[in-house]
Design an enzyme around this catalytic site. Structure first.
Site, PDB file in Angstrom:
ATOM      1  N   ARG A 150      18.561 141.838 106.599  1.00  0.00           N
ATOM      2  CA  ARG A 150      19.670 142.758 106.347  1.00  0.00           C
ATOM      3  C   ARG A 150      19.167 144.033 105.681  1.00  0.00           C
ATOM      4  NH1 ARG A 150      21.433 138.631 102.625  1.00  0.00           N
ATOM      5  NH2 ARG A 150      21.641 137.353 104.480  1.00  0.00           N
ATOM      6  N   ARG A 171      25.812 147.763 107.169  1.00  0.00           N
ATOM      7  CA  ARG A 171      25.235 146.427 107.299  1.00  0.00           C
ATOM      8  C   ARG A 171      25.796 145.731 108.530  1.00  0.00           C
ATOM      9  NH1 ARG A 171      24.750 141.312 103.090  1.00  0.00           N
ATOM     10  NH2 ARG A 171      24.237 139.797 104.702  1.00  0.00           N
ATOM     11  N   ASP A 224      22.156 144.008 100.776  1.00  0.00           N
ATOM     12  CA  ASP A 224      22.978 142.877 100.358  1.00  0.00           C
ATOM     13  C   ASP A 224      23.313 143.117  98.890  1.00  0.00           C
ATOM     14  OD1 ASP A 224      24.089 140.182 100.416  1.00  0.00           O
ATOM     15  OD2 ASP A 224      22.251 139.479  99.429  1.00  0.00           O
ATOM     16  N   ASP A 273      25.336 141.239  95.808  1.00  0.00           N
ATOM     17  CA  ASP A 273      26.010 140.013  95.376  1.00  0.00           C
ATOM     18  C   ASP A 273      26.458 140.127  93.921  1.00  0.00           C
ATOM     19  OD1 ASP A 273      25.410 138.822  97.837  1.00  0.00           O
ATOM     20  OD2 ASP A 273      23.521 137.996  97.090  1.00  0.00           O
TER      21      ASP A 273
HETATM   22  C1  X6L Z   1      16.941 125.582 101.812  1.00  0.00           C
HETATM   23  C2  X6L Z   1      17.948 126.100 102.590  1.00  0.00           C
HETATM   24  C3  X6L Z   1      16.443 126.339 100.794  1.00  0.00           C
HETATM   25  C4  X6L Z   1      18.440 127.371 102.370  1.00  0.00           C
HETATM   26  C5  X6L Z   1      16.942 127.613 100.562  1.00  0.00           C
HETATM   27  C6  X6L Z   1      18.137 130.215  99.973  1.00  0.00           C
HETATM   28  C7  X6L Z   1      19.335 130.104 101.980  1.00  0.00           C
HETATM   29  C8  X6L Z   1      18.611 131.490  99.765  1.00  0.00           C
HETATM   30  C9  X6L Z   1      19.814 131.377 101.781  1.00  0.00           C
HETATM   31  C10 X6L Z   1      17.940 128.138 101.333  1.00  0.00           C
HETATM   32  C11 X6L Z   1      18.467 129.495 101.096  1.00  0.00           C
HETATM   33  C12 X6L Z   1      19.452 132.085 100.684  1.00  0.00           C
HETATM   34  C13 X6L Z   1      17.440 136.934 100.199  1.00  0.00           C
HETATM   35  C14 X6L Z   1      16.497 136.022 100.683  1.00  0.00           C
HETATM   36  C15 X6L Z   1      18.374 135.669 101.634  1.00  0.00           C
HETATM   37  C16 X6L Z   1      17.016 137.875  99.211  1.00  0.00           C
HETATM   38  C17 X6L Z   1      14.830 136.884  99.342  1.00  0.00           C
HETATM   39  C18 X6L Z   1      19.948 133.460 100.421  1.00  0.00           C
HETATM   40  C19 X6L Z   1      20.664 134.232 101.482  1.00  0.00           C
HETATM   41  N1  X6L Z   1      18.617 136.697 100.786  1.00  0.00           N
HETATM   42  N2  X6L Z   1      15.202 135.995 100.274  1.00  0.00           N
HETATM   43  N3  X6L Z   1      17.107 135.233 101.584  1.00  0.00           N
HETATM   44  N4  X6L Z   1      15.716 137.796  98.819  1.00  0.00           N
HETATM   45  N5  X6L Z   1      13.565 136.880  98.901  1.00  0.00           N
HETATM   46  O1  X6L Z   1      17.769 138.721  98.717  1.00  0.00           O
HETATM   47  O2  X6L Z   1      19.783 134.013  99.356  1.00  0.00           O
HETATM   48  S1  X6L Z   1      19.529 134.904 102.661  1.00  0.00           S
HETATM   49 MG    MG Z   2      22.275 137.531  98.646  1.00  0.00          MG
HETATM   50 MG    MG Z   3      25.455 138.553  99.943  1.00  0.00          MG
END
Ligand code: X6L
Ligand code: MG
Ligand code: MG
Length: 172
Positions: free
Chosen positions: A92, A83, A95, A97
């Site tokens: 990525r 990664r 991931d 978690d």
């Molecule tokens: C406003 C600002 C609303 C930030 C939401 C949500 C940021 C989730 C990061 C957020 C916000 C994340 C995945 C992803 C990511 C995943 C899907 C995160 C970390 N990881 N989208 N986005 N699946 N569908 O595993 O979870 S980045």
């Molecule tokens: Mg995550």
């Molecule tokens: Mg993570």
């Protein structure tokens, strides 16, 4: 031994193959035993929206590892799979978690349990509700949290990719 749930995601490369590889690597860790793997969901990206769709799943494990060691094992799998450190919330190849450890609530700089934002994320709650609908987080069960969050953005069972992950797990 303690029950725990992990959340996995990938949105670069052969996503199902990477999910399966991560599961095999997790299962090979001393002190981690895989119990059940959720279906695979194809999900809209959160955080940074201009990136490929994710495949997400959750896995239930039994573990003799304390939460910090479990987190280190998850990060070790990410590192072993190459990664890259890219932009925050960006794409990525894998991931991993730590979402829930049965009976554990903790808040440390490196690890908060239950995962602090999991109840707002459809891509976590949908597969988690398939695995452990009756586990309680806060005042409600995971199944109730999932119903409360409802449907909105893309988060759908990916039948072919679920089958591929199962196949890769049984005959890698
Ligand atoms: C406003 C600002 C609303 C930030 C939401 C949500 C940021 C989730 C990061 C957020 C916000 C994340 C995945 C992803 C990511 C995943 C899907 C995160 C970390 N990881 N989208 N986005 N699946 N569908 O595993 O979870 S980045
Ligand atoms: Mg995550
Ligand atoms: Mg993570």
């Amino acid at each position: 031994m303690t029950s725990a749930c992990l959340g996995l995601g990938a949105n670069l490369g052969d996503r199902a193959a990477q999910l399966a590889e991560a599961l095999l690597r997790l299962g090979a860790v001393d002190g981690i035993h895989l119990v059940a793997v959720s279906p695979v969901y194809r999900t809209a990206p959160w955080g940074v929206e201009e990136q490929p769709d994710f495949l997400n799943l959750c896995v239930r494990i039994e573990t003799g590892l304390a939460p910090p060691a479990l987190l280190a094992a998850c990060k070790g799998v990410e590192a072993a799979m190459g990664r890259q450190v890219r932009e925050r919330w960006g794409p990525r190849e894998i991931d991993v978690d730590v979402l829930l450890v049965a009976g554990v609530e903790m808040e440390t700089p490196g690890l908060t349990l239950p995962h602090p934002r999991m109840l707002q994320r459809r891509f976590v709650l949908a597969p988690l509700a398939d695995l452990v609908p009756d586990w309680i987080v806060g005042e409600r069960t995971i199944g109730e949290h999932a119903v409360e969050l409802g449907a909105d953005d893309l988060c759908e069972w990916d039948e072919p990719e679920s089958a591929r992950v199962q196949m890769l797990l049984s005959a890698p």
